[in-house]
Structures are given as structure tokens and as C-alpha cells.
Design an enzyme around this catalytic site. Structure first.
Site, mmCIF file in Angstrom:
data_model
loop_
_atom_site.group_PDB
_atom_site.id
_atom_site.type_symbol
_atom_site.label_atom_id
_atom_site.label_comp_id
_atom_site.label_asym_id
_atom_site.label_seq_id
_atom_site.Cartn_x
_atom_site.Cartn_y
_atom_site.Cartn_z
ATOM 1 C CB SER A 279 5.017 -5.376 5.192
ATOM 2 O OG SER A 279 4.424 -6.626 4.678
ATOM 3 C CE1 TYR B 82 10.181 -7.645 4.506
ATOM 4 C CE2 TYR B 82 7.962 -8.272 5.221
ATOM 5 C CZ TYR B 82 8.658 -7.543 4.181
ATOM 6 O OH TYR B 82 8.274 -6.725 3.553
#
Length: 267
Positions: free
Chosen positions: A146, A158
Site C-alpha cells: 500500500s 496497518y
């Protein structure tokens, strides 16, 4: 050089995709099926797996092998790893999830599950896939990371998990030079998928220009893979953002990120 095993009675190359029932994973499944791959599809939802297998068979005469698995569970990871050890030409480590809520409020077991899916499964499944790929001098591994792994501040656990995926993949790329196996860390920004809804993260104020389609992401990834680009950042807007972030001091980059993307309520 050895040949990878095919699905029974089939001659097409095989791709294994984790988390293929929605979003980027589904986009990759459809695209690889259209390119002539048979599929091994690994996810938790049996009904969605069956529906996807029926769709790609109808559209592309693709054969699919289904593995119902929760990659947060060690036994399920090992079942998927065992299939990879038998050999595939293409692996897409797509499964992953984010969470809403402050880090210090979430149950430790939920935080561990996030790391097991986002980090441990990527490491374990890549480790299982590489020996037969190297033996065949042919293979592709796409690890879905990401932009959050490149720019700090968009949720603690995350972002950290995706930074691991980026660093892990970049390190592997150097070690695999000359083997015939290519690896890629795919770093999309905001993509129109179920990801934020599942994580319970509201995104009403994000500018439309920052959203990408699944098709844009998958097409960009495949183009970069053929060019042997280890880091793939789809979309000119995100290429610009990550380039700027890489040129300024880390503390300033973190403040910039907090200004663009509110990380409160994310983990």
C-alpha cells in the site's frame, strides 16, 4: 529446468490468489483468467469462491481449485503453503485488512490476526512458492502492499505491516536476480473496493481525484511487472505523492500525510 504441475487434465499455467473474492484480488483473478491462467483461489468465504470460479469458467473456460482458508490461522496458512510447494507460475499475496479504532483499544488477538494476515502469510506463502519457481526458472510474485507502507501515518499497525511487505519484497528482488523469478510490491492508494467498509472506516471527504479503480491498479501492476519494476505505485497522483514524500524529511512527510489523510480511528 522443471515444469510446474497443472490442474488435473489441464495444460494452462496456474496462478494462486489470496483474498480473490473482492477488490484487487478479484481484479487480478479476472485479469489472469483472461490471460490464460487456471486459478487456485484461497479465501474464507466458500460461497463467494464458488461464484467467482463459476464466473471465470463461463467467461474464459478457466479451471479453478478452491481453498477455503483463514490466513490468520496457522493451520490454514500451511494448507495454502502446501499447495504452493507443489508449484504455480504466479502468486498474488493480496489478502489483508485494516481496522478501525485506536490501537490501544483493540483486543490484542485482533491486532495479532491483522499481522498474521498482512505479514506472516505474505512471508510464509512466498517462501513456499519460490523453490519450485526457481527450479523452473519461471515465476511471478505480487505482494499487495500500500502507499501506506511508503508514507507513514495512515494507521499504526496497518502502515507498519505494509512497510514490512515493501521492504521484504525489495530485499527478495535483489536475491532473486538472474533466477527467472520476478517479485513486486504493489502499492496502491485509495481504491474503490470493500476494504474501507469492512474496516469500518468512513471516507466521505476524500477527493474524487485520489480514488483509483481496481482495473487501473491491476493493469499498472502487470505493466510494471513486465518491466521488472519491483515497486509499483499505480496512478500519477500517487507516484507524485510518494516521490515528494521520499524527497522531504521524514517528520515533515508525516505531517503532510496527517494533513492529507486523517489517521485517527485507524489501526
Amino acid at each position: 529446468m522443471t515444469e510446474h504441475p497443472r490442474l488435473p487434465g489441464a495444460t494452462r499455467p496456474v496462478a494462486l490468489i489470496t483474498g480473490p473474492t473482492s477488490g484487487i484480488g478479484r481484479g487480478y483473478a479476472i485479469r489472469l483468467a483472461s490471460l490464460g491462467y487456471d486459478l487456485v483461489l484461497a479465501a474464507r468465504n466458500q460461497q463467494r469462491l464458488t461464484a467467482l470460479a463459476a464466473e471465470v469458467e463461463h467467461r474464459f473456460a478457466t479451471r479453478s481449485e478452491l481453498i477455503v482458508a483463514d490466513l490468520a490461522a496457522a493451520a490454514d496458512r500451511e494448507r495454502v503453503a502446501a499447495r504452493l510447494a507443489d508449484g504455480v507460475e504466479f502468486l498474488v499475496n493480496n489478502a489483508g485488512f485494516g481496522q478501525s479504532g485506536a490501537f490501544w483499544t483493540l483486543p490484542p488477538e485482533r491486532l495479532q490476526a491483522q499481522l498474521d494476515v498482512n505479514v506472516t502469510s505474505v512471508m510464509r506463502l512466498t517462501r513456499a512458492a519460490l523453490p519450485p519457481m526457481i527450479a523452473a526458472a519461471n515465476g511471478r510474485v505480487v505482494n499487495v502492499a500500500s502507499v501506506a507502507g511508503l508514507i507513514p501515518g495512515r494507521g499504526s499497525t496497518y502502515s507498519a505491516s505494509k512497510a514490512y511487505v515493501v521492504s521484504f519484497t525489495e530485499g527478495l528482488a535483489g536475491a532473486l536476480a538472474g533466477t527467472g523469478v520476478r517479485v513486486q510490491a504493489l502499492c496502491p492508494g485509495f481504491v474503490r473496493t470493500e476494504f474501507h467498509q469492512r474496516a469500518g472506516i468512513a471516507m466521505p471527504s476524500l477527493p474524487k481525484a485520489l480514488w483509483l479503480s481496481v482495473e487501473q491498479v491491476v493493469a499498472g501492476s502487470l505493466r510494471d511487472l513486465e518491466k521488472d519494476r519491483v515497486l509499483s505505485v499505480p496512478g500519477m497522483q500517487y507516484k507524485a505523492l510518494t516521490t515528494v514524500a521520499g524527497m522531504i524529511p521524514r517528520t515533515l512527510g508525516a505531517r503532510l500525510d496527517r494533513g492529507l489523510f486523517d489517521a485517527r480511528g485507524r489501526t
